[in-house]
Design a protein around this motif. Structure first.
Motif, PDB file in Angstrom:
ATOM      1  N   GLY A  32     -24.838 -30.233 -95.712  1.00  0.00           N
ATOM      2  CA  GLY A  32     -25.744 -30.658 -94.643  1.00  0.00           C
ATOM      3  C   GLY A  32     -24.990 -31.145 -93.423  1.00  0.00           C
ATOM      4  N   MET A  33     -23.895 -31.883 -93.640  1.00  0.00           N
ATOM      5  CA  MET A  33     -23.099 -32.368 -92.519  1.00  0.00           C
ATOM      6  C   MET A  33     -22.454 -31.203 -91.781  1.00  0.00           C
ATOM      7  SD  MET A  33     -20.183 -35.379 -92.402  1.00  0.00           S
ATOM      8  CE  MET A  33     -19.985 -35.239 -94.121  1.00  0.00           C
ATOM      9  N   LEU A  34     -21.998 -30.195 -92.513  1.00  0.00           N
ATOM     10  CA  LEU A  34     -21.417 -29.012 -91.883  1.00  0.00           C
ATOM     11  C   LEU A  34     -22.475 -28.272 -91.060  1.00  0.00           C
ATOM     12  CD1 LEU A  34     -18.938 -27.167 -91.595  1.00  0.00           C
ATOM     13  CD2 LEU A  34     -19.743 -25.965 -93.608  1.00  0.00           C
ATOM     14  N   LEU A  35     -23.671 -28.135 -91.602  1.00  0.00           N
ATOM     15  CA  LEU A  35     -24.755 -27.498 -90.858  1.00  0.00           C
ATOM     16  C   LEU A  35     -25.125 -28.303 -89.614  1.00  0.00           C
ATOM     17  CD1 LEU A  35     -27.055 -26.430 -93.822  1.00  0.00           C
ATOM     18  CD2 LEU A  35     -25.675 -24.936 -92.373  1.00  0.00           C
ATOM     19  N   LEU A  36     -25.135 -29.625 -89.741  1.00  0.00           N
ATOM     20  CA  LEU A  36     -25.415 -30.488 -88.590  1.00  0.00           C
ATOM     21  C   LEU A  36     -24.345 -30.322 -87.524  1.00  0.00           C
ATOM     22  CD1 LEU A  36     -27.030 -32.758 -87.194  1.00  0.00           C
ATOM     23  CD2 LEU A  36     -25.650 -34.384 -88.499  1.00  0.00           C
ATOM     24  N   PHE A  37     -23.084 -30.232 -87.938  1.00  0.00           N
ATOM     25  CA  PHE A  37     -21.990 -30.028 -86.991  1.00  0.00           C
ATOM     26  C   PHE A  37     -22.179 -28.714 -86.235  1.00  0.00           C
ATOM     27  CE2 PHE A  37     -17.807 -28.127 -86.162  1.00  0.00           C
ATOM     28  CZ  PHE A  37     -17.334 -29.045 -85.233  1.00  0.00           C
ATOM     29  N   VAL A  38     -22.483 -27.636 -86.971  1.00  0.00           N
ATOM     30  CA  VAL A  38     -22.694 -26.333 -86.334  1.00  0.00           C
ATOM     31  C   VAL A  38     -23.880 -26.411 -85.375  1.00  0.00           C
ATOM     32  CG1 VAL A  38     -23.353 -23.934 -86.770  1.00  0.00           C
ATOM     33  CG2 VAL A  38     -21.619 -25.034 -88.191  1.00  0.00           C
ATOM     34  N   PHE A  39     -24.948 -27.062 -85.798  1.00  0.00           N
ATOM     35  CA  PHE A  39     -26.135 -27.214 -84.959  1.00  0.00           C
ATOM     36  C   PHE A  39     -25.804 -27.950 -83.671  1.00  0.00           C
ATOM     37  CE2 PHE A  39     -29.741 -29.971 -83.759  1.00  0.00           C
ATOM     38  CZ  PHE A  39     -30.682 -29.003 -83.446  1.00  0.00           C
ATOM     39  N   LEU A  40     -25.058 -29.046 -83.791  1.00  0.00           N
ATOM     40  CA  LEU A  40     -24.713 -29.831 -82.604  1.00  0.00           C
ATOM     41  C   LEU A  40     -23.773 -29.064 -81.680  1.00  0.00           C
ATOM     42  CD1 LEU A  40     -24.241 -33.374 -84.163  1.00  0.00           C
ATOM     43  CD2 LEU A  40     -26.161 -32.549 -82.793  1.00  0.00           C
ATOM     44  N   ARG A  41     -22.877 -28.259 -82.233  1.00  0.00           N
ATOM     45  CA  ARG A  41     -21.952 -27.486 -81.392  1.00  0.00           C
ATOM     46  C   ARG A  41     -22.672 -26.328 -80.708  1.00  0.00           C
ATOM     47  NH1 ARG A  41     -17.927 -29.853 -79.593  1.00  0.00           N
ATOM     48  NH2 ARG A  41     -16.875 -27.893 -79.296  1.00  0.00           N
ATOM     49  N   VAL A  42     -23.580 -25.667 -81.416  1.00  0.00           N
ATOM     50  CA  VAL A  42     -24.286 -24.521 -80.839  1.00  0.00           C
ATOM     51  C   VAL A  42     -25.238 -24.984 -79.735  1.00  0.00           C
ATOM     52  CG1 VAL A  42     -26.005 -22.726 -81.344  1.00  0.00           C
ATOM     53  CG2 VAL A  42     -24.050 -23.045 -82.851  1.00  0.00           C
ATOM     54  N   ARG A  43     -25.962 -26.066 -79.971  1.00  0.00           N
ATOM     55  CA  ARG A  43     -26.932 -26.554 -78.982  1.00  0.00           C
ATOM     56  C   ARG A  43     -26.290 -27.382 -77.890  1.00  0.00           C
ATOM     57  NH1 ARG A  43     -31.993 -29.322 -80.562  1.00  0.00           N
ATOM     58  NH2 ARG A  43     -32.280 -29.118 -78.344  1.00  0.00           N
ATOM     59  N   ARG A  44     -24.998 -27.708 -78.040  1.00  0.00           N
ATOM     60  CA  ARG A  44     -24.288 -28.571 -77.077  1.00  0.00           C
ATOM     61  C   ARG A  44     -25.099 -29.833 -76.806  1.00  0.00           C
ATOM     62  NH1 ARG A  44     -20.041 -25.566 -75.667  1.00  0.00           N
ATOM     63  NH2 ARG A  44     -20.316 -23.360 -75.360  1.00  0.00           N
ATOM     64  N   TYR A  45     -25.357 -30.509 -77.894  1.00  0.00           N
ATOM     65  CA  TYR A  45     -26.189 -31.709 -77.888  1.00  0.00           C
ATOM     66  C   TYR A  45     -25.490 -32.821 -77.107  1.00  0.00           C
ATOM     67  CZ  TYR A  45     -30.064 -34.169 -80.101  1.00  0.00           C
ATOM     68  OH  TYR A  45     -31.220 -34.834 -80.352  1.00  0.00           O
ATOM     69  N   GLY A  46     -26.209 -33.509 -76.256  1.00  0.00           N
ATOM     70  CA  GLY A  46     -25.636 -34.565 -75.420  1.00  0.00           C
ATOM     71  C   GLY A  46     -25.500 -35.889 -76.149  1.00  0.00           C
ATOM     72  N   ASP A  47     -24.776 -36.818 -75.526  1.00  0.00           N
ATOM     73  CA  ASP A  47     -24.560 -38.137 -76.126  1.00  0.00           C
ATOM     74  C   ASP A  47     -25.802 -39.011 -76.093  1.00  0.00           C
ATOM     75  OD1 ASP A  47     -21.981 -37.520 -76.703  1.00  0.00           O
ATOM     76  OD2 ASP A  47     -21.123 -38.519 -74.948  1.00  0.00           O
ATOM     77  N   ASP A  48     -26.807 -38.603 -75.351  1.00  0.00           N
ATOM     78  CA  ASP A  48     -28.020 -39.422 -75.258  1.00  0.00           C
ATOM     79  C   ASP A  48     -29.132 -38.926 -76.184  1.00  0.00           C
ATOM     80  OD1 ASP A  48     -28.279 -37.059 -73.888  1.00  0.00           O
ATOM     81  OD2 ASP A  48     -29.547 -37.902 -72.305  1.00  0.00           O
ATOM     82  N   GLY A  49     -28.837 -37.953 -77.043  1.00  0.00           N
ATOM     83  CA  GLY A  49     -29.847 -37.408 -77.947  1.00  0.00           C
ATOM     84  C   GLY A  49     -30.163 -38.347 -79.096  1.00  0.00           C
ATOM     85  N   SER A  50     -31.290 -38.109 -79.725  1.00  0.00           N
ATOM     86  CA  SER A  50     -31.753 -38.993 -80.798  1.00  0.00           C
ATOM     87  C   SER A  50     -30.837 -38.940 -82.019  1.00  0.00           C
ATOM     88  CB  SER A  50     -33.187 -38.635 -81.190  1.00  0.00           C
ATOM     89  OG  SER A  50     -33.243 -37.309 -81.688  1.00  0.00           O
ATOM     90  N   ILE A  51     -30.250 -37.769 -82.299  1.00  0.00           N
ATOM     91  CA  ILE A  51     -29.359 -37.659 -83.456  1.00  0.00           C
ATOM     92  C   ILE A  51     -28.111 -38.501 -83.236  1.00  0.00           C
ATOM     93  CG2 ILE A  51     -27.968 -36.079 -84.843  1.00  0.00           C
ATOM     94  CD1 ILE A  51     -29.949 -33.877 -84.175  1.00  0.00           C
ATOM     95  N   VAL A  52     -27.561 -38.440 -82.043  1.00  0.00           N
ATOM     96  CA  VAL A  52     -26.349 -39.206 -81.731  1.00  0.00           C
ATOM     97  C   VAL A  52     -26.647 -40.701 -81.752  1.00  0.00           C
ATOM     98  CG1 VAL A  52     -24.576 -39.607 -79.989  1.00  0.00           C
ATOM     99  CG2 VAL A  52     -25.386 -37.292 -80.413  1.00  0.00           C
ATOM    100  N   ARG A  53     -27.785 -41.103 -81.224  1.00  0.00           N
ATOM    101  CA  ARG A  53     -28.148 -42.529 -81.236  1.00  0.00           C
ATOM    102  C   ARG A  53     -28.339 -43.034 -82.664  1.00  0.00           C
ATOM    103  NH1 ARG A  53     -31.848 -41.115 -77.088  1.00  0.00           N
ATOM    104  NH2 ARG A  53     -33.523 -41.522 -78.555  1.00  0.00           N
TER     105      ARG A  53
END
Length: 129
Positions: A32-53
């Motif tokens: 799950g953590m690996l999938l989350l990493f891929v998801f965050l890299r593909v979507r270029r998730y910002g530092d202000d997103g809910s997952i990061v918070r």
């Protein structure tokens, strides 16, 4: 915060489902953590997103995750004392084996890539002979 925690738990559950369906020996949360990493890299998730918070909030209280391990040590202290020698030997042995494997891998990669280790600086920054 709730949305971020929901995303984190969803990726953990997804990892568990994948592990159970494919019958692999990797823990579900790791997948799950690996999938989350891929998801965050593909979507270029910002530092202000809910997952990061949500992740940052969990990291601020990381010391609480060591409480169950500490309780387990206290509960099994007698068993640990009775088997201290085999435990210490296995810890030392696994550390030495890991150290040797890393060294052999580094030397093997140097040979494979054609980068000799003779040009590394010696003690106190001196050039090797």
């Amino acid at each position: 915060m709730i949305a971020g925690l929901t995303w984190l738990l969803a990726f953990q559950v997804l990892g568990e489902v994948i592990v159970r369906l494919l019958d692999i020996t990797v823990p579900g949360p790791v997948v799950g953590m690996l999938l989350l990493f891929v998801f965050l890299r593909v979507r270029r998730y910002g530092d202000d997103g809910s997952i990061v918070r949500a992740g940052s909030a969990l990291l601020r209280h990381l010391q609480l995750f060591f409480v169950p391990a500490g309780v387990g040590i206290v509960v099994y202290l007698g068993m640990l004392r009775d088997h201290a020698l085999p435990i210490a030997a296995s810890l030392l042995g696994s550390w030495l084996i890991g150290l040797a494997v890393v060294g052999w891998t580094a030397v093997g990669l140097e040979r494979l890539l054609g980068k000799p280790h003779d040009d590394l600086p010696g003690p106190a920054g001196e050039e090797a002979p």
